[in-house]
Design a protein around this motif. Structure first.
Motif, PDB file in Angstrom:
ATOM      1  N   ASN A 146       0.842  -1.204   0.000  1.00  7.93           N
ATOM      2  CA  ASN A 146       0.000   0.000   0.000  1.00  7.93           C
ATOM      3  C   ASN A 146       0.874   1.251   0.000  1.00  7.93           C
ATOM      4  N   ASP A 147       1.848   1.261  -0.946  1.00  7.48           N
ATOM      5  CA  ASP A 147       2.782   2.380  -1.004  1.00  7.48           C
ATOM      6  C   ASP A 147       2.189   3.627  -1.642  1.00  7.48           C
ATOM      7  N   GLY A 148       0.944   3.530  -2.196  1.00  9.01           N
ATOM      8  CA  GLY A 148       0.330   4.691  -2.823  1.00  9.01           C
ATOM      9  C   GLY A 148       0.972   5.071  -4.138  1.00  9.01           C
ATOM     10  N   VAL A 149       1.772   4.183  -4.704  1.00 10.34           N
ATOM     11  CA  VAL A 149       2.468   4.455  -5.965  1.00 10.34           C
ATOM     12  C   VAL A 149       2.159   3.395  -7.007  1.00 10.34           C
ATOM     13  N   THR A 150       2.290   2.133  -6.623  1.00 10.64           N
ATOM     14  CA  THR A 150       2.155   1.025  -7.559  1.00 10.64           C
ATOM     15  C   THR A 150       0.684   0.765  -7.880  1.00 10.64           C
ATOM     16  N   TYR A 151       0.421   0.475  -9.164  1.00 10.86           N
ATOM     17  CA  TYR A 151      -0.927   0.116  -9.599  1.00 10.86           C
ATOM     18  C   TYR A 151      -1.006  -1.391  -9.793  1.00 10.86           C
ATOM     19  N   TYR A 152      -2.050  -2.001  -9.224  1.00  8.41           N
ATOM     20  CA  TYR A 152      -2.270  -3.431  -9.327  1.00  8.41           C
ATOM     21  C   TYR A 152      -3.552  -3.689 -10.121  1.00  8.41           C
ATOM     22  N   PRO A 153      -3.469  -4.516 -11.177  1.00  7.10           N
ATOM     23  CA  PRO A 153      -4.673  -4.812 -11.967  1.00  7.10           C
ATOM     24  C   PRO A 153      -5.761  -5.462 -11.119  1.00  7.10           C
ATOM     25  N   LEU A 154      -6.939  -4.871 -11.157  1.00  7.62           N
ATOM     26  CA  LEU A 154      -8.093  -5.456 -10.470  1.00  7.62           C
ATOM     27  C   LEU A 154      -8.913  -6.326 -11.406  1.00  7.62           C
ATOM     28  N   LEU A 155      -9.040  -5.868 -12.689  1.00  6.77           N
ATOM     29  CA  LEU A 155     -10.007  -6.504 -13.581  1.00  6.77           C
ATOM     30  C   LEU A 155      -9.545  -6.371 -15.023  1.00  6.77           C
ATOM     31  N   ASN A 156      -9.529  -7.492 -15.731  1.00  5.57           N
ATOM     32  CA  ASN A 156      -9.304  -7.478 -17.172  1.00  5.57           C
ATOM     33  C   ASN A 156     -10.530  -6.845 -17.816  1.00  5.57           C
ATOM     34  N   PHE A 157     -10.341  -5.762 -18.577  1.00  2.92           N
ATOM     35  CA  PHE A 157     -11.496  -4.962 -18.981  1.00  2.92           C
ATOM     36  C   PHE A 157     -11.269  -4.398 -20.373  1.00  2.92           C
ATOM     37  N   SER A 158     -12.339  -4.354 -21.172  1.00  6.22           N
ATOM     38  CA  SER A 158     -12.313  -3.717 -22.490  1.00  6.22           C
ATOM     39  C   SER A 158     -13.054  -2.398 -22.400  1.00  6.22           C
ATOM     40  N   LEU A 159     -12.324  -1.309 -22.531  1.00  9.47           N
ATOM     41  CA  LEU A 159     -12.895   0.028 -22.380  1.00  9.47           C
ATOM     42  C   LEU A 159     -13.435   0.526 -23.703  1.00  9.47           C
ATOM     43  N   THR A 160     -14.685   0.964 -23.702  1.00  6.95           N
ATOM     44  CA  THR A 160     -15.239   1.707 -24.825  1.00  6.95           C
ATOM     45  C   THR A 160     -14.993   3.176 -24.538  1.00  6.95           C
ATOM     46  N   VAL A 161     -14.134   3.799 -25.352  1.00  2.85           N
ATOM     47  CA  VAL A 161     -13.746   5.180 -25.099  1.00  2.85           C
ATOM     48  C   VAL A 161     -14.982   6.073 -25.048  1.00  2.85           C
TER      49      VAL A 161
END
Length: 422
Positions: A146-161
């Motif tokens: 919980n360093d407030g820096v690193t991003y951890y993938p929560l969900l494989n997701f296809s974004l519609t812009v």
């Protein structure tokens, strides 16, 4: 959507002594083949690699949610990232509707340094509409980063812009002190937990967009900003109405003064990246109008003879008609003009392809063809008119007691000898 955690850490390298020993004994190929079949089975069966103590997903009462006063582990940010878990280029020119495959990734914060086996649950919303409740186990057997820096993938997701993605009703809980059996605690409590009902907006690149609504009655158009992403809450807007005018408002209204197609440009500045623009052609129509050209009452002849002729103009030219009546008959319900109508009150609603609506009412009356004929003897001074061949004089009065103009109508009266007098 795949709920299996996409982020795994500290795998043993292929060059380690562990793998060398397996290779020398001939067991390595067997393990690889077995592992592949095992993972293939898990993928087909829908099983999750994550392990839980308790039964997810948890049912959380919105009227009595977890207290979680300490929030020793928190989610500080949520961002959509590419398949390499990298931030998307904020200056890329994405268009609304583009599809991008990647991850919804979270950044964890908080004061705890001895949290393990993080259980995460949240409700996924797209454009304000609930999609599903998602849960997963992170940092199984590990200390939560919980360093407030690193991003951890929560969900494989296809974004519609252009879509707005939100995580709401976020609940997390964890084990403290040590990892123990590595199971993520899928349990409700008021300590060693995090709760956020409003949740977080998933950060995406700035993409300007807008919708509009043309007027049914004139040449004005209402515009609505639909920009997503970027530094939300810090937008400034600049509208250009095909060189006819401009506006700095979020949702302006503009009168184009005539019908036609106009190129409208919206430029949005979020104060972080370079301003971005979008241009959309806007079709402005002539005012939508309905006129009753002619109506004919139901005549005196046998059968229904009433009729209504209407004209529709303006709008987008795609018209639908819906007629109704409470006391008449003979309607062609979805026809434009009507004939063969009885007396009655008729209503018509006309709609164009944009949903503009005009309604009018027409009354068809019943014609009454009625004459009252009065005959008065003119030579009434003679007490008796009985001389053969004597002339009998009458004054005949004809009164129109109906509601139809009978000008030019011939009226005849039959004499006693069967001849006609007019």
């Amino acid at each position: 959507m795949d709920q299996v955690s996409k982020f795994k850490k500290d795998h043993l390298p292929i060059g380690s002594e562990f793998f060398k020993d397996l290779k020398s004994t001939g067991k390595l190929n067997f393990i690889f083949k077995f592992s592949f079949l095992f993972l293939f089975f898990i993928q087909l069966s829908g099983l999750s690699l994550a392990q839980f103590s308790g039964t997810p997903p948890l049912v959380i009462d919105p009227n009595n949610p977890p207290g979680c006063p300490q929030n020793n582990v928190t989610i500080t940010d949520v961002q959509f990232r590419d398949l390499n878990n990298q931030e998307l280029d904020p200056n890329a020119d994405y268009e609304p509707g583009d599809e991008i495959d990647g991850y919804i990734a979270a950044q964890f914060g908080g004061s705890s340094s001895n949290a393990y086996n993080l259980y995460v649950q949240y409700d996924l919303f797209i454009n304000g509409v609930f999609q599903e409740t998602i849960f997963d186990c992170f940092f199984s057997g590990e200390n939560v980063n919980n360093d407030g820096v690193t991003y951890y993938p929560l969900l494989n997701f296809s974004l519609t812009v252009g879509d707005e993605i939100e995580l709401k009703n976020i609940y997390m809980t964890w084990r403290t002190g040590n990892a123990g059996d590595g199971l993520c605690p899928a349990t409700l409590g008021n300590s060693q937990c995090y709760w956020s009902e409003p949740g977080l907006l998933v950060r995406t690149p700035l993409v300007p967009n807008f919708t509009f609504e043309t007027s049914c009655d004139d040449y004005t158009v209402n515009f609505f900003d639909a920009t997503t992403g970027g530094n939300v809450g810090n937008y400034s807007w600049s509208w250009n109405f095909d060189g006819l005018g401009s506006s700095p408002l979020e949702n302006p209204t503009f009168d184009f003064g005539s019908a036609g197609t106009f190129d409208v440009t919206l430029t949005v500045n979020d104060g972080v990246v370079n301003p971005k623009s979008i241009t959309i052609p806007v079709q402005v129509y002539e005012p939508f109008e309905l006129v009753v050209d002619n109506k004919t009452n139901d005549g005196c002849s046998v059968g229904q003879s009433g009729s209504i002729d209407i004209s529709v103009s303006g709008g987008d030219g795609s018209y639908t008609f819906e007629w109704s009546t409470l006391d008449g008959s003979g309607l062609d319900i979805d026809g434009e003009d009507q004939s063969g109508l009885s007396a009655g009150t008729y209503s018509v609603s006309v709609t164009d392809g944009r949903g503009c609506l005009i309604t009018t009412e027409v009354v068809i009356e019943q014609d009454i063809c009625s004459l009252t004929i009065t005959k008065e003897l003119t030579n009434a001074d003679d007490a008796v008119v009985d001389t053969n061949g004597e002339t009998i004089e009458y004054t005949i009065t004809v009164e129109n007691t109906g509601n139809v103009d009978l000008t030019g109508v011939d009226v005849s009266d039959e004499l006693p000898d069967g001849s006609a007098a007019t």
